[in-house]
Design an enzyme around this catalytic site. Structure first.
Site, PDB file in Angstrom:
ATOM      1  N   LYS A 185     -34.542 -74.543 -55.417  1.00 12.38           N
ATOM      2  CA  LYS A 185     -33.118 -74.231 -55.568  1.00 12.38           C
ATOM      3  C   LYS A 185     -32.253 -75.498 -55.500  1.00 12.38           C
ATOM      4  O   LYS A 185     -32.758 -76.577 -55.194  1.00 12.38           O
ATOM      5  CB  LYS A 185     -32.703 -73.194 -54.512  1.00 12.38           C
ATOM      6  CG  LYS A 185     -33.496 -71.882 -54.615  1.00 12.38           C
ATOM      7  CD  LYS A 185     -33.161 -71.051 -55.852  1.00 12.38           C
ATOM      8  CE  LYS A 185     -34.214 -70.083 -56.322  1.00 12.38           C
ATOM      9  NZ  LYS A 185     -34.582 -68.983 -55.452  1.00 12.38           N
TER      10      LYS A 185
HETATM   11  C1  PLP Z   1     -35.287 -67.592 -55.287  1.00  7.55           C
HETATM   12  C2  PLP Z   1     -34.638 -66.273 -55.469  1.00  7.55           C
HETATM   13  C3  PLP Z   1     -34.631 -65.292 -54.464  1.00  7.55           C
HETATM   14  C4  PLP Z   1     -35.443 -65.418 -53.211  1.00  7.55           C
HETATM   15  O1  PLP Z   1     -35.150 -66.537 -52.488  1.00  7.55           O
HETATM   16  P1  PLP Z   1     -36.105 -66.934 -51.242  1.00  7.55           P
HETATM   17  O2  PLP Z   1     -35.254 -67.885 -50.469  1.00  7.55           O
HETATM   18  O3  PLP Z   1     -37.309 -67.576 -51.848  1.00  7.55           O
HETATM   19  O4  PLP Z   1     -36.417 -65.698 -50.524  1.00  7.55           O
HETATM   20  C5  PLP Z   1     -33.890 -64.144 -54.648  1.00  7.55           C
HETATM   21  N1  PLP Z   1     -33.222 -63.934 -55.796  1.00  7.55           N
HETATM   22  C6  PLP Z   1     -33.236 -64.821 -56.801  1.00  7.55           C
HETATM   23  C7  PLP Z   1     -32.454 -64.521 -58.027  1.00  7.55           C
HETATM   24  C8  PLP Z   1     -33.963 -65.999 -56.682  1.00  7.55           C
HETATM   25  O5  PLP Z   1     -33.998 -66.871 -57.690  1.00  7.55           O
END
Ligand code: PLP
Length: 383
Positions: A185
């Site tokens: 992210k």
């Molecule tokens: C990455 C992601 C998640 C989950 O995030 P985590 O921190 O890995 O639990 C949820 N929704 C979307 C759209 C994502 O891209």
């Protein structure tokens, strides 16, 4: 070519500052949930403009706790987009509620407000929009539907830290907003997440539910204020973030605005480099909005010389990683079978899912990496 380094999709940029800060935390008296987590919560409140912030172990945890704090459970329906990561819908399923998937718009790839309105029933409790790739959803349209029908809005902002809607940062607008600090992210804590809200009662529920349902956390029990008893007031979850992770996050957050500028510049560069290829590029952000530029996505047109999967295989041979965001939920076996979903219900998500590819897109990429990605894509897609 063989000795070129592999360009790993989503590899995070970790600098000396992060490494030194994490070492200082490791050498301190406390590495669990404590003062660094509180600092990250304060910093995220300042960054987003939200009144309350609660750090958690992932965005998935953030979504799950948000649903529970909102009182969502068996018998309820929650509307979300088919074009998202499974965690968005899984967290609805985990409460016992039913995820109601609706199609996205073909150009923005965001949930279609008209489809949301059409899916509302007397059981609907909440709408969970996802700011796809970092492009803010039309939060006014979604908010208006929610108000009209008395629903909560829980934003999945996993892609959208740094995004804003008419001068308001994502995280400061809806009832609850969930951020991800997963490795790929825009900023990372290794694993981690954050809930933001302006509603103190929801913030308090999330705090308690996220740590065993205990009335006081470990730091407040073991710190220099002396030992204090706690009460278990609910059978909660173990969703807390560590001070080690929060230290990484604090350093990353410091760089976020600078990285955002680099993302903007790389986005323009890719758009120019791929403008004459048989692909559909993402449209510019709507006026008055800031796109977080999380994912750079190409959609292969029907006249492209190869399929999406062979493009990805070709890139891999050139030692360039890529990814798919996403094969939509209606093609995932559990969702497809459990809810009897058909491709025709989701024409836009289905069309996107078959031809979408995400290119490496991060401030970590150096000039040589960017040149290799551009020339690789042009070589494989040029006719
Ligand atoms: C990455 C992601 C998640 C989950 O995030 P985590 O921190 O890995 O639990 C949820 N929704 C979307 C759209 C994502 O891209």
């Amino acid at each position: 070519m063989d000795n070129e380094p592999y360009i790993v999709f989503g590899s995070p940029l970790i600098g000396r500052g992060e490494i030194d800060a994490v070492v200082r935390t490791l050498e301190s008296a406390w590495i669990g949930t404590g003062p660094r987590v509180q600092e990250l919560q304060t910093a995220m409140a300042a960054y987003t403009g939200a009144a309350h912030t609660q750090a958690v172990s992932s965005c998935t945890a953030a979504l799950h706790l948000s649903m529970l704090a909102a009182g969502i459970g068996p018998g309820d329906e929650v509307i979300t987009t088919d074009m998202t990561f499974c965690a968005t819908a899984n967290s609805i399923v985990h409460t016992g509620a039913t995820p109601v998937l609706v199609d996205c718009q073909r150009d923005t790839m965001n949930i279609d407000p008209a489809a949301v309105e059409a899916a509302i029933t007397p059981r609907t409790k909440a709408i969970v929009p996802v700011h796809f790739a970092g492009r803010p959803v039309d939060i006014e349209a979604i908010g208006a539907i929610a108000r009209k029908h008395g629903l909560l809005v829980i934003e999945d902002a996993a892609h959208a830290i740094a995004a804003s809607w008419h001068g308001r940062k994502i995280g400061s607008i809806s009832d609850l907003t969930c951020f991800s600090f997963y490795v790929t992210k825009n900023m990372t804590t290794g694993e981690g997440g954050m809930v933001t809200t302006n509603r103190p009662e929801l913030a308090e529920k999330i705090r308690v539910l996220g740590l065993h349902g205990m009335s006081a956390d470990a730091w407040s029990r073991f710190s220099d204020k002396g030992y204090r008893h706690y009460d278990v007031i609910y059978p909660g979850f173990k969703y807390n973030l560590t001070d080690i992770a929060a230290t990484l996050g604090l350093e990353q957050l410091r760089h976020l605005d600078e990285w955002q500028q680099r993302r903007e510049a790389l986005w323009q560069r890719y758009d120019q480099a791929f403008a004459d290829l048989p692909v559909v590029l993402a449209p510019p952000p709507a006026p008055g909005t800031v796109h977080a530029r999380h994912l750079y996505v190409l959609l292969l047109r029907d006249d492209a010389p190869c399929s999406r999967d062979s493009l990805m295989a070709g890139l891999h041979e050139l030692r360039i990683g890529s990814a798919v965001h996403y094969r939509p939920l209606h093609v995932q076996p559990w969702y497809r079978e459990r809810f009897k979903l058909r491709d025709e219900q989701f024409p836009n998500a289905h069309w996107i899912g078959e031809r979408t590819v995400s290119l490496p897109f991060s401030p970590k990429l150096g000039e040589r990496d960017i040149e290799r990605i551009i020339s690789g894509v042009r070589q494989l897609l040029g006719s």
